[in-house]
Write a protein that holds these residues in place. Structure first.
Motif, PDB file in Angstrom:
ATOM      1  N   VAL A   1     -10.157   1.981   8.050  1.00 46.75           N
ATOM      2  CA  VAL A   1      -9.150   2.039   6.996  1.00 46.75           C
ATOM      3  C   VAL A   1      -9.840   2.408   5.683  1.00 46.75           C
ATOM      4  CG1 VAL A   1      -7.374   0.768   5.727  1.00 46.75           C
ATOM      5  CG2 VAL A   1      -7.798   0.244   8.146  1.00 46.75           C
ATOM      6  N   HIS A   2      -9.334   3.448   5.032  1.00 45.05           N
ATOM      7  CA  HIS A   2      -9.821   3.876   3.723  1.00 45.05           C
ATOM      8  C   HIS A   2      -8.777   3.457   2.694  1.00 45.05           C
ATOM      9  CE1 HIS A   2     -13.083   6.544   5.165  1.00 45.05           C
ATOM     10  NE2 HIS A   2     -12.296   6.636   6.226  1.00 45.05           N
ATOM     11  N   ILE A   3      -9.163   2.583   1.774  1.00 43.24           N
ATOM     12  CA  ILE A   3      -8.285   2.136   0.700  1.00 43.24           C
ATOM     13  C   ILE A   3      -8.788   2.830  -0.560  1.00 43.24           C
ATOM     14  CG2 ILE A   3      -7.398   0.156  -0.592  1.00 43.24           C
ATOM     15  CD1 ILE A   3      -8.422  -1.544   1.901  1.00 43.24           C
ATOM     16  N   MET A   4      -7.997   3.742  -1.087  1.00 45.89           N
ATOM     17  CA  MET A   4      -8.460   4.575  -2.193  1.00 45.89           C
ATOM     18  C   MET A   4      -7.472   4.547  -3.350  1.00 45.89           C
ATOM     19  SD  MET A   4      -9.583   7.848   0.138  1.00 45.89           S
ATOM     20  CE  MET A   4     -10.862   8.493  -0.933  1.00 45.89           C
ATOM     21  N   GLN A   5      -8.001   4.563  -4.561  1.00 49.39           N
ATOM     22  CA  GLN A   5      -7.133   4.763  -5.707  1.00 49.39           C
ATOM     23  C   GLN A   5      -6.724   6.232  -5.733  1.00 49.39           C
ATOM     24  OE1 GLN A   5      -8.318   3.057  -9.421  1.00 49.39           O
ATOM     25  NE2 GLN A   5      -9.142   1.242  -8.410  1.00 49.39           N
TER      26      GLN A   5
ATOM     27  N   SER B   1     -14.315  -0.880  -5.907  1.00 46.77           N
ATOM     28  CA  SER B   1     -12.929  -0.879  -5.435  1.00 46.77           C
ATOM     29  C   SER B   1     -12.151   0.416  -5.630  1.00 46.77           C
ATOM     30  CB  SER B   1     -12.146  -2.026  -6.077  1.00 46.77           C
ATOM     31  OG  SER B   1     -12.807  -3.239  -5.878  1.00 46.77           O
ATOM     32  N   GLU B   2     -12.808   1.499  -5.983  1.00 41.88           N
ATOM     33  CA  GLU B   2     -12.096   2.772  -6.079  1.00 41.88           C
ATOM     34  C   GLU B   2     -11.898   3.390  -4.695  1.00 41.88           C
ATOM     35  OE1 GLU B   2     -12.378   5.373  -9.116  1.00 41.88           O
ATOM     36  OE2 GLU B   2     -12.878   3.867 -10.601  1.00 41.88           O
ATOM     37  N   TRP B   3     -12.851   3.086  -3.795  1.00 43.44           N
ATOM     38  CA  TRP B   3     -12.763   3.554  -2.409  1.00 43.44           C
ATOM     39  C   TRP B   3     -13.400   2.480  -1.543  1.00 43.44           C
ATOM     40  CZ3 TRP B   3     -14.987   8.904  -0.540  1.00 43.44           C
ATOM     41  CH2 TRP B   3     -14.713   9.063   0.815  1.00 43.44           C
TER      42      TRP B   3
ATOM     43  N   SER C   1       0.863  -1.187   0.000  1.00 44.41           N
ATOM     44  CA  SER C   1       0.000   0.000   0.000  1.00 44.41           C
ATOM     45  C   SER C   1       0.893   1.229   0.000  1.00 44.41           C
ATOM     46  CB  SER C   1      -0.878   0.012   1.250  1.00 44.41           C
ATOM     47  OG  SER C   1      -1.678  -1.138   1.293  1.00 44.41           O
ATOM     48  N   LYS C   2       0.427   2.277  -0.648  1.00 50.40           N
ATOM     49  CA  LYS C   2       1.255   3.481  -0.772  1.00 50.40           C
ATOM     50  C   LYS C   2       0.697   4.615   0.077  1.00 50.40           C
ATOM     51  CE  LYS C   2       2.607   2.286  -5.416  1.00 50.40           C
ATOM     52  NZ  LYS C   2       2.540   2.625  -6.821  1.00 50.40           N
ATOM     53  N   ASP C   3       1.571   5.521   0.453  1.00 51.37           N
ATOM     54  CA  ASP C   3       1.199   6.758   1.146  1.00 51.37           C
ATOM     55  C   ASP C   3       0.299   6.499   2.356  1.00 51.37           C
ATOM     56  OD1 ASP C   3       2.583   8.232  -0.845  1.00 51.37           O
ATOM     57  OD2 ASP C   3       0.815   8.106  -2.134  1.00 51.37           O
ATOM     58  N   ILE C   4       0.775   5.673   3.276  1.00 47.62           N
ATOM     59  CA  ILE C   4      -0.004   5.356   4.472  1.00 47.62           C
ATOM     60  C   ILE C   4      -0.071   6.593   5.365  1.00 47.62           C
ATOM     61  CG2 ILE C   4      -0.146   3.928   6.536  1.00 47.62           C
ATOM     62  CD1 ILE C   4       1.333   1.736   4.922  1.00 47.62           C
ATOM     63  N   PHE C   5      -1.287   7.016   5.673  1.00 47.05           N
ATOM     64  CA  PHE C   5      -1.526   8.207   6.491  1.00 47.05           C
ATOM     65  C   PHE C   5      -2.382   7.791   7.683  1.00 47.05           C
ATOM     66  CE2 PHE C   5      -4.138  11.897   7.638  1.00 47.05           C
ATOM     67  CZ  PHE C   5      -3.161  12.873   7.805  1.00 47.05           C
ATOM     68  N   ILE C   6      -1.926   8.105   8.887  1.00 44.23           N
ATOM     69  CA  ILE C   6      -2.648   7.747  10.113  1.00 44.23           C
ATOM     70  C   ILE C   6      -3.089   9.030  10.797  1.00 44.23           C
ATOM     71  CG2 ILE C   6      -2.520   6.568  12.336  1.00 44.23           C
ATOM     72  CD1 ILE C   6      -0.117   4.982  11.086  1.00 44.23           C
TER      73      ILE C   6
ATOM     74  N   SER D   1      -4.215   2.515  -3.202  1.00 44.41           N
ATOM     75  CA  SER D   1      -4.026   1.257  -3.935  1.00 44.41           C
ATOM     76  C   SER D   1      -3.712   1.598  -5.384  1.00 44.41           C
ATOM     77  CB  SER D   1      -5.274   0.385  -3.842  1.00 44.41           C
ATOM     78  OG  SER D   1      -6.372   0.999  -4.486  1.00 44.41           O
ATOM     79  N   SER D   2      -3.039   0.696  -6.055  1.00 46.50           N
ATOM     80  CA  SER D   2      -2.607   0.969  -7.424  1.00 46.50           C
ATOM     81  C   SER D   2      -3.652   0.588  -8.478  1.00 46.50           C
ATOM     82  CB  SER D   2      -1.295   0.240  -7.714  1.00 46.50           C
ATOM     83  OG  SER D   2      -1.466  -1.149  -7.531  1.00 46.50           O
ATOM     84  N   SER D   3      -4.676  -0.189  -8.081  1.00 48.31           N
ATOM     85  CA  SER D   3      -5.703  -0.624  -9.034  1.00 48.31           C
ATOM     86  C   SER D   3      -6.896  -1.190  -8.267  1.00 48.31           C
ATOM     87  CB  SER D   3      -5.143  -1.698  -9.971  1.00 48.31           C
ATOM     88  OG  SER D   3      -4.852  -2.874  -9.228  1.00 48.31           O
ATOM     89  N   ASN D   4      -7.974  -1.489  -8.994  1.00 47.13           N
ATOM     90  CA  ASN D   4      -9.132  -2.134  -8.366  1.00 47.13           C
ATOM     91  C   ASN D   4      -8.736  -3.463  -7.737  1.00 47.13           C
ATOM     92  OD1 ASN D   4     -10.731  -0.060  -9.271  1.00 47.13           O
ATOM     93  ND2 ASN D   4     -11.768  -1.241 -10.842  1.00 47.13           N
ATOM     94  N   ARG D   5      -7.978  -4.240  -8.476  1.00 42.26           N
ATOM     95  CA  ARG D   5      -7.550  -5.561  -7.984  1.00 42.26           C
ATOM     96  C   ARG D   5      -6.687  -5.421  -6.726  1.00 42.26           C
ATOM     97  NH1 ARG D   5      -5.103  -9.695 -12.146  1.00 42.26           N
ATOM     98  NH2 ARG D   5      -7.317  -9.886 -12.594  1.00 42.26           N
ATOM     99  N   HIS D   6      -5.793  -4.456  -6.739  1.00 42.61           N
ATOM    100  CA  HIS D   6      -4.925  -4.227  -5.581  1.00 42.61           C
ATOM    101  C   HIS D   6      -5.756  -3.818  -4.368  1.00 42.61           C
ATOM    102  CE1 HIS D   6      -1.537  -1.775  -3.558  1.00 42.61           C
ATOM    103  NE2 HIS D   6      -1.361  -3.043  -3.265  1.00 42.61           N
TER     104      HIS D   6
END
Length: 105
Positions: free
Chosen positions: A86-90, A74-76, A19-24, A42-47
């Motif tokens: 946890v928010h996983i966002m493209q 899977s965009e958000w 995961s990139k740019d982890i912000f807490i 995330s880098s993609s929907n699959r990721h």
């Protein structure tokens, strides 16, 4: 499980899955609903789905009930651990909604 140990376990999973740019963000002064918000890119929907699914698979290990929303497109994706959300966002969604600025006043 104490929130700090929960946070540490979540971060380890997020880092393992690249995961990139982890912000807490500590949200205790803003809301009583949860203590921390973690935002990752995330880098993609699959990721994004892979990250959410791996977080979900740890529910027994973390001894937490986990709810997931948004896995269909899977965009958000939101993974709710109760104390931590946890928010996983493209990247495009993360840039557009800019949750860091919205919550970190």
């Amino acid at each position: 499980m104490y929130p700090d140990k929960l946070q540490q376990s979540i971060i380890e999973i997020l880092e393992d899955l690249k995961s990139k740019d982890i912000f807490i963000l500590d949200t205790r002064s803003y809301t009583d609903l949860f203590d921390k918000m973690i935002i990752v890119t995330s880098s993609s929907n699959r990721h994004g789905r892979a990250i959410a699914n791996n977080l979900y698979k740890t529910k027994d290990k973390l001894n937490k009930s986990i709810k997931i929303e948004g896995i269909e497109n899977s965009e958000w994706i939101i993974v709710d651990f109760g104390d931590i959300v946890v928010h996983i966002m493209q990247k495009e969604s993360r840039d557009f909604y800019d949750l860091e600025s919205l919550w970190n006043r």
